[in-house]
Design a protein around this motif. Sequence first.
Motif, PDB file in Angstrom:
ATOM      1  N   UNK A 189       0.839  -1.194   0.000  1.00 34.51           N
ATOM      2  CA  UNK A 189       0.000   0.000   0.000  1.00 34.51           C
ATOM      3  C   UNK A 189       0.879   1.251   0.000  1.00 34.51           C
ATOM      4  N   UNK A 190       0.590   2.225  -0.873  1.00 32.66           N
ATOM      5  CA  UNK A 190       1.472   3.390  -0.998  1.00 32.66           C
ATOM      6  C   UNK A 190       1.755   4.110   0.314  1.00 32.66           C
ATOM      7  N   UNK A 191       0.735   4.265   1.145  1.00 30.46           N
ATOM      8  CA  UNK A 191       0.957   4.982   2.407  1.00 30.46           C
ATOM      9  C   UNK A 191       1.678   4.105   3.415  1.00 30.46           C
ATOM     10  N   UNK A 192       1.382   2.806   3.411  1.00 35.19           N
ATOM     11  CA  UNK A 192       2.111   1.896   4.289  1.00 35.19           C
ATOM     12  C   UNK A 192       3.579   1.838   3.933  1.00 35.19           C
ATOM     13  N   UNK A 193       3.850   1.736   2.628  1.00 31.64           N
ATOM     14  CA  UNK A 193       5.233   1.719   2.154  1.00 31.64           C
ATOM     15  C   UNK A 193       5.903   3.057   2.422  1.00 31.64           C
TER      16      UNK A 193
END
Length: 569
Positions: A405-409
């Motif tokens: 996930x972009x925000x998790x990464x």
Amino acid sequence: MEQPRAPASADPVSGELSEVELLLSGNATPAALSAAAEKMRRVLRGRPDDPAALHLFGRICFRLGRYEEAENGFRAVLERSPNDPKARWMFALTLYHRNNWQSALRELETLLAESPDNPDYLNLKAESLLQIGEYDGALACYERLVARHPTADNCLYYGHALRARGLNEQCVAAYRSALAVKPDFGEVYWSLANLKTFRFSSADIDTMRAMLGHDDLEPRARAALHFALGKAHEDEKQYPLALEEYQNGNALWRKGLRYNPEGVTSFVRQCKAIFTPEFFRERSGAGCSAADPMFIVSLPRSGSTLVEQVLASHSVVEGTRELPTLTSLAEHLARQSRSGRYPDNIRELDANRLRWAGEEYIARTRIHRKAGRPFFVDKMTGNFLHIGLLHLILPNAKVIDVRRHPLGCGVANFKHFYLQGAPFAFDFAEIGRYYRDYVELMAHFDAVLPGRVHRVFYEDLVSDPEQEIRRLLEYCGLPFEEACLRFYETDRGVFTPSATQVRQPIYAGALEQWRNYEPWLGPMKAALGDVLTSYPAVPRFSESLPPSGTQWRVSAQRGHVWPNIGKTS
């Protein structure tokens, strides 16, 4: 301040050598070093066998990062003066920087035969052994090093090697030994935080806060302490305080980086313009036919180490590490081209050159393959930038894109202190832009080479490991093995920030940790744009159809099915 003058000499060449020696002893600019290199070339044209001139030329090239020229210079010195330890040391150091670790080790053995306790020799030997996966040999070297030279740096690097072998208790002890020698060693506190399972005591936190109050603390130590305190506050669920520390550490370190996000965006545009379906069709059948490599590409902190550990748990797959080989080859091919620019130079490569590059990759990586298994994993995540070259030189290699996930990464990268590399990771907006560029480039190759890349979503792998592992092995043409589900039992060295996690069963608790920082993620969300809102709406391998006219062939060597993109006969 006026620079000291070189002593007068009856021999004008000796005077020039003295001037260059003085230049190297100071903080010379690249322009001054380049001018000195040209001066030494002129000297060597008249005195090609002068060991002193050759040695100085090698040192200048080394400082400039021209390691191939430096290697040639030091080799020439040793041919004329084989008993020169300074030249041999610089030769070994240059070989290390050229990723020629075996040759560096041979030179170091010669040096250590004369000076068995030299700390520089022992340190470089240990680092070279780590690079080729000889973790036990590296540990033995570090044990000798800290026994004879118990400096803070040596204790720190010993701790890193222990961590790679999963010896966490001994690792913590080594880090604590480093602090006993150098109490203000901020990097040690970050190393402790980076163990993930380590928890700071209240005394540790008080000590770090006090150290940050010292005006003379160097930026590296200060940034490391901010990151370590961020982790300490996060463990206590004090997320606003944690974010403040992470922001302070990132902002401080970002100041010293020469990074232009536009350069990555421009590179992606160039790749899309060059690597078209027609471009690949015209070069169909080129490259090396080896099917040994399995490339894992991704952004850092996306789960790539977990996927590597799963594959390395299979009986026919060997895990290596993040290999710099493909990047080195790309740089070499650019230097040898007329344009001198990558990826523009790829247009110049004919079938023979592409085949050579693939064979060279296989030859250079052989040193990392200790178990002699048919397949091996190259987990250099940044190789996504080289998918076009990779496909041309190794059309039968597997490529696995691990996506989170972009925000998790993004948050995971923002919380990690990269002492080297990942220059995009120190600003929320720059992280979002880099992720967007990565997705755009991978989407391009999904379009022009359908089915070439298999995609693993980290969230799917965590929620349903068996299904995702079976899909992964099917793509790789491998039979399912239960050991891949018990990847945490596989005993191997892991030299990434995820070394601790991959020695434990899959834990889903980290998936949503980014939400603790969501109120502050506006700049990252804005930079991501529709990449965020559409996640994960991209194809997996099994959901992609091969292009019209693509034939599938069976490898006669191993009986696995490989896509042969673009071939119709």
